[in-house]
Design a protein around this motif. Structure first.
Motif, PDB file in Angstrom:
ATOM      1  N   SER A  56       7.040 -15.267  -1.249  1.00  0.00           N
ATOM      2  CA  SER A  56       5.591 -15.178  -1.138  1.00  0.00           C
ATOM      3  C   SER A  56       5.249 -13.938  -0.333  1.00  0.00           C
ATOM      4  N   GLY A  57       4.074 -13.387  -0.588  1.00  0.00           N
ATOM      5  CA  GLY A  57       3.656 -12.208   0.153  1.00  0.00           C
ATOM      6  C   GLY A  57       2.365 -11.651  -0.392  1.00  0.00           C
ATOM      7  N   ALA A  58       1.697 -10.841   0.402  1.00  0.00           N
ATOM      8  CA  ALA A  58       0.453 -10.193  -0.005  1.00  0.00           C
ATOM      9  C   ALA A  58       0.800  -8.962  -0.836  1.00  0.00           C
ATOM     10  N   VAL A  59       0.419  -8.974  -2.113  1.00  0.00           N
ATOM     11  CA  VAL A  59       0.756  -7.860  -3.003  1.00  0.00           C
ATOM     12  C   VAL A  59      -0.457  -7.006  -3.346  1.00  0.00           C
ATOM     13  N   ILE A  60      -1.670  -7.506  -3.071  1.00  0.00           N
ATOM     14  CA  ILE A  60      -2.888  -6.787  -3.398  1.00  0.00           C
ATOM     15  C   ILE A  60      -3.950  -7.187  -2.388  1.00  0.00           C
ATOM     16  N   SER A  61      -4.943  -6.332  -2.184  1.00  0.00           N
ATOM     17  CA  SER A  61      -6.021  -6.665  -1.257  1.00  0.00           C
ATOM     18  C   SER A  61      -6.823  -7.850  -1.786  1.00  0.00           C
ATOM     19  N   SER A  65      -4.385  -8.520 -13.347  1.00  0.00           N
ATOM     20  CA  SER A  65      -3.524  -9.232 -14.283  1.00  0.00           C
ATOM     21  C   SER A  65      -2.091  -9.095 -13.800  1.00  0.00           C
ATOM     22  N   LEU A  66      -1.240 -10.053 -14.186  1.00  0.00           N
ATOM     23  CA  LEU A  66       0.131  -9.995 -13.704  1.00  0.00           C
ATOM     24  C   LEU A  66       1.115 -10.436 -14.770  1.00  0.00           C
ATOM     25  N   ALA A  67       2.330  -9.893 -14.650  1.00  0.00           N
ATOM     26  CA  ALA A  67       3.459 -10.254 -15.507  1.00  0.00           C
ATOM     27  C   ALA A  67       4.717  -9.988 -14.691  1.00  0.00           C
ATOM     28  N   ALA A  68       5.826 -10.608 -15.098  1.00  0.00           N
ATOM     29  CA  ALA A  68       7.050 -10.440 -14.313  1.00  0.00           C
ATOM     30  C   ALA A  68       8.278 -10.521 -15.184  1.00  0.00           C
ATOM     31  N   SER A  69       9.251  -9.667 -14.874  1.00  0.00           N
ATOM     32  CA  SER A  69      10.607  -9.835 -15.387  1.00  0.00           C
ATOM     33  C   SER A  69      11.320 -10.791 -14.439  1.00  0.00           C
ATOM     34  N   SER A  70      12.614 -10.942 -14.570  1.00  0.00           N
ATOM     35  CA  SER A  70      13.348 -11.785 -13.624  1.00  0.00           C
ATOM     36  C   SER A  70      13.625 -11.050 -12.316  1.00  0.00           C
ATOM     37  N   ARG A  71      13.213  -9.774 -12.232  1.00  0.00           N
ATOM     38  CA  ARG A  71      13.479  -8.985 -11.032  1.00  0.00           C
ATOM     39  C   ARG A  71      12.234  -8.414 -10.369  1.00  0.00           C
ATOM     40  N   TYR A  72      11.204  -8.099 -11.141  1.00  0.00           N
ATOM     41  CA  TYR A  72      10.025  -7.451 -10.581  1.00  0.00           C
ATOM     42  C   TYR A  72       8.752  -8.075 -11.131  1.00  0.00           C
ATOM     43  N   VAL A  73       7.706  -8.056 -10.296  1.00  0.00           N
ATOM     44  CA  VAL A  73       6.391  -8.508 -10.725  1.00  0.00           C
ATOM     45  C   VAL A  73       5.471  -7.294 -10.783  1.00  0.00           C
ATOM     46  N   ASP A 128      -9.434  -1.948  -8.939  1.00  0.00           N
ATOM     47  CA  ASP A 128     -10.302  -1.278  -7.973  1.00  0.00           C
ATOM     48  C   ASP A 128      -9.740   0.065  -7.530  1.00  0.00           C
ATOM     49  N   ASN A 129      -8.426   0.219  -7.603  1.00  0.00           N
ATOM     50  CA  ASN A 129      -7.787   1.444  -7.126  1.00  0.00           C
ATOM     51  C   ASN A 129      -7.026   2.195  -8.204  1.00  0.00           C
ATOM     52  N   GLY A 130      -7.139   1.757  -9.449  1.00  0.00           N
ATOM     53  CA  GLY A 130      -6.491   2.470 -10.552  1.00  0.00           C
ATOM     54  C   GLY A 130      -4.985   2.457 -10.494  1.00  0.00           C
ATOM     55  N   GLN A 131      -4.404   1.367  -9.987  1.00  0.00           N
ATOM     56  CA  GLN A 131      -2.963   1.330  -9.750  1.00  0.00           C
ATOM     57  C   GLN A 131      -2.291   0.161 -10.464  1.00  0.00           C
ATOM     58  N   LEU A 132      -0.998   0.346 -10.676  1.00  0.00           N
ATOM     59  CA  LEU A 132      -0.104  -0.746 -11.027  1.00  0.00           C
ATOM     60  C   LEU A 132       0.755  -1.020  -9.801  1.00  0.00           C
ATOM     61  N   ILE A 133       0.705  -2.250  -9.315  1.00  0.00           N
ATOM     62  CA  ILE A 133       1.508  -2.638  -8.164  1.00  0.00           C
ATOM     63  C   ILE A 133       2.803  -3.272  -8.676  1.00  0.00           C
ATOM     64  N   VAL A 134       3.933  -2.768  -8.200  1.00  0.00           N
ATOM     65  CA  VAL A 134       5.242  -3.262  -8.624  1.00  0.00           C
ATOM     66  C   VAL A 134       5.963  -3.796  -7.385  1.00  0.00           C
ATOM     67  N   ALA A 135       6.298  -5.084  -7.413  1.00  0.00           N
ATOM     68  CA  ALA A 135       6.933  -5.703  -6.253  1.00  0.00           C
ATOM     69  C   ALA A 135       8.231  -6.370  -6.660  1.00  0.00           C
ATOM     70  N   GLU A 175       7.668  -7.857  -0.076  1.00  0.00           N
ATOM     71  CA  GLU A 175       7.264  -6.761   0.803  1.00  0.00           C
ATOM     72  C   GLU A 175       7.750  -5.409   0.267  1.00  0.00           C
ATOM     73  N   ASP A 176       8.678  -5.465  -0.676  1.00  0.00           N
ATOM     74  CA  ASP A 176       9.199  -4.256  -1.319  1.00  0.00           C
ATOM     75  C   ASP A 176       8.250  -3.892  -2.459  1.00  0.00           C
ATOM     76  N   ILE A 177       7.249  -3.053  -2.169  1.00  0.00           N
ATOM     77  CA  ILE A 177       6.147  -2.775  -3.091  1.00  0.00           C
ATOM     78  C   ILE A 177       6.043  -1.280  -3.368  1.00  0.00           C
ATOM     79  N   GLU A 178       5.794  -0.958  -4.626  1.00  0.00           N
ATOM     80  CA  GLU A 178       5.436   0.404  -5.018  1.00  0.00           C
ATOM     81  C   GLU A 178       4.076   0.367  -5.687  1.00  0.00           C
ATOM     82  N   LYS A 179       3.267   1.399  -5.471  1.00  0.00           N
ATOM     83  CA  LYS A 179       1.951   1.512  -6.087  1.00  0.00           C
ATOM     84  C   LYS A 179       1.952   2.740  -6.993  1.00  0.00           C
ATOM     85  N   VAL A 180       1.775   2.487  -8.290  1.00  0.00           N
ATOM     86  CA  VAL A 180       1.885   3.536  -9.294  1.00  0.00           C
ATOM     87  C   VAL A 180       0.498   3.865  -9.842  1.00  0.00           C
ATOM     88  N   PRO A 181       0.010   5.110  -9.677  1.00  0.00           N
ATOM     89  CA  PRO A 181      -1.273   5.482 -10.293  1.00  0.00           C
ATOM     90  C   PRO A 181      -1.168   5.340 -11.809  1.00  0.00           C
TER      91      PRO A 181
END
Length: 402
Positions: A329-334, A349-357, A363-370, A376-382
């Motif tokens: 569990s963790g905060a992935v978006i504001s 919207s969200l989707a997940a493989s067996s390794r990443y969500v 609001d910020n034009g991003q894809l969040i990859v966790a 807590e291991d998060i990348e934000k991709v424009p």
């Protein structure tokens, strides 16, 4: 997908939980090379194809802005649903699973096959069959996955004599289709019954139960399960129908969304008022997975083993179906407010493989990859001005691409 059978009694005691070693290997692993995420935009016709393994991104142009994206049964394609424009397109990843590896058969792009119907909305795909329900006239669009890349191919309009309504369907192993029916017993666009038709539209099994409204459904090949104000409606491919009661604590609430898992006869139902429950249709039992008032959205990972629960606070909870535990569990978006606007609403919207969500942040034009094991291991991709809908396309394979 190979469906597994795990009795709910065994689920409750955690017999099939993952080992610590397996959890660690997933946490340290990269995303699979043969899977990517297709993302539409609310303000442009751009479709963005992102591969997290390679950190690569390509852009394609659909016919209209703001389509919904759905993974097809084979995993190779994605349906692009333009509801308001009454059009369906398809994206071909070119990635096909062959045994233990993934073949790159062609470059990714939008396939030539289209479907034209009156406000196609709910989409379902399995057994190489593609279906979209046309809310405007009560017909279905139907095609074979093999035709997506055929020049000039068109989805067939399947007319089963249904009246217009907000419909849904499920595909059985025998090729028949469970589809909703509007009788007029209640006001509004929701249907009240489910009947079974064949792929010509002919009746295979008539409806035997009338409900006070149906919305949300899923299937496993033998069972088609529909959310209903009268209870959980279960329809089997031999035509049998039954209702499973909601918990007494639900009052007038009901599961308006149903999800499939990787286990035969086991489904997930959720409601924003009460949370997430496992539904065992054989034993007719409901088991709470995550009780919460204010839940925003749920999704299954690509292999149907984990439920992802997103709250309006921005918190994401990852729940293991097999042992009913929370794996992360963790905060992935504001924090955000639940939007209004029906089918046109813009929201994460969200989707997940067996390794990443993957979570869209409009609001910020991003894809969040966790990382699914360490949120807590998060990348934000424009990505785009306002990412709208997304789905995973492709396949998980340790061998890689050929």
């Amino acid at each position: 997908m190979i469906k597994k059978i795990i009795p709910m009694g065994l689920l409750a005691i955690g017999t099939f939980g993952c080992s610590e070693d397996n959890e660690m290997s997933h946490a340290e692993a990269e995303e699979f090379e043969g899977i990517g995420v297709l993302i539409s935009d609310a303000e442009s016709q751009d479709l963005h194809w992102y591969n997290h393994h390679n950190k690569s991104q390509e852009t394609f142009e659909s016919k209209h802005a703001k389509p919904r994206i759905y993974r097809t049964g084979s995993g190779r394609y994605a349906a692009i649903i333009h509801r308001d424009e009454s059009l369906v397109e398809y994206f071909d990843s070119g990635l096909e699973l062959h045994g233990n590896h993934v073949d790159e058969l062609n470059e990714p792009g939008i396939g030539p096959m289209t479907g034209v119907g009156g406000k196609p909305t709910h989409f379902k795909s399995s057994h190489n069959l593609l279906l979209a329900f046309n809310d405007e006239d009560g017909t279905l669009l139907m095609a074979d996955e093999a035709d997506v890349s055929e020049n000039g191919a068109k989805m067939t309009v399947l007319d089963a004599g249904l009246t217009p309504h907000h419909g849904a369907m499920a595909i059985f192993d025998n090729g028949n289709i469970a589809v909703t029916k509007k009788t007029g017993d209640i006001e509004g666009s929701l249907p009240e019954q489910v009947q079974i038709i064949d792929q010509t539209g002919a009746m295979a099994h008539e409806a035997t139960i009338t409900t006070n409204g149906i919305h949300g459904n899923a299937g496993d090949g033998n069972h088609a399960v529909f959310g209903s104000a009268s209870g959980i409606l279960v329809v089997t491919q031999d035509g049998a129908q039954k209702l499973i009661d909601h918990p007494d604590s639900f009052g007038d609430s009901w599961f308006g969304s149903i999800l499939s898992t990787q286990y035969d006869g086991v489904f997930v139902g959720y409601t924003s008022d009460h949370g997430v429950y496992l539904i065992d249709v054989e034993s007719e039992t409901l088991t709470p997975l995550f009780t919460y008032s204010g839940l925003f959205r749920c999704a299954m990972d690509v292999d149907g083993s984990h439920v992802l629960v997103l709250l309006e606070t921005g918190m994401l909870h990852v729940l293991n179906v097999s042992d009913q535990t929370e794996s992360a569990s963790g905060a992935v978006i504001s924090a955000f407010e639940k939007p209004s606007g029906g089918h046109g609403a813009v929201y994460p919207s969200l989707a997940a493989s067996s390794r990443y969500v993957y979570v869209t942040d409009p609001d910020n034009g991003q894809l969040i990859v966790a990382n699914l094991q360490d949120l807590e291991d998060i990348e934000k991709v424009p990505i785009s001005s306002k990412p709208y809908s997304l789905s995973l396309v492709g396949h998980e394979s340790e061998v890689g691409l050929h």
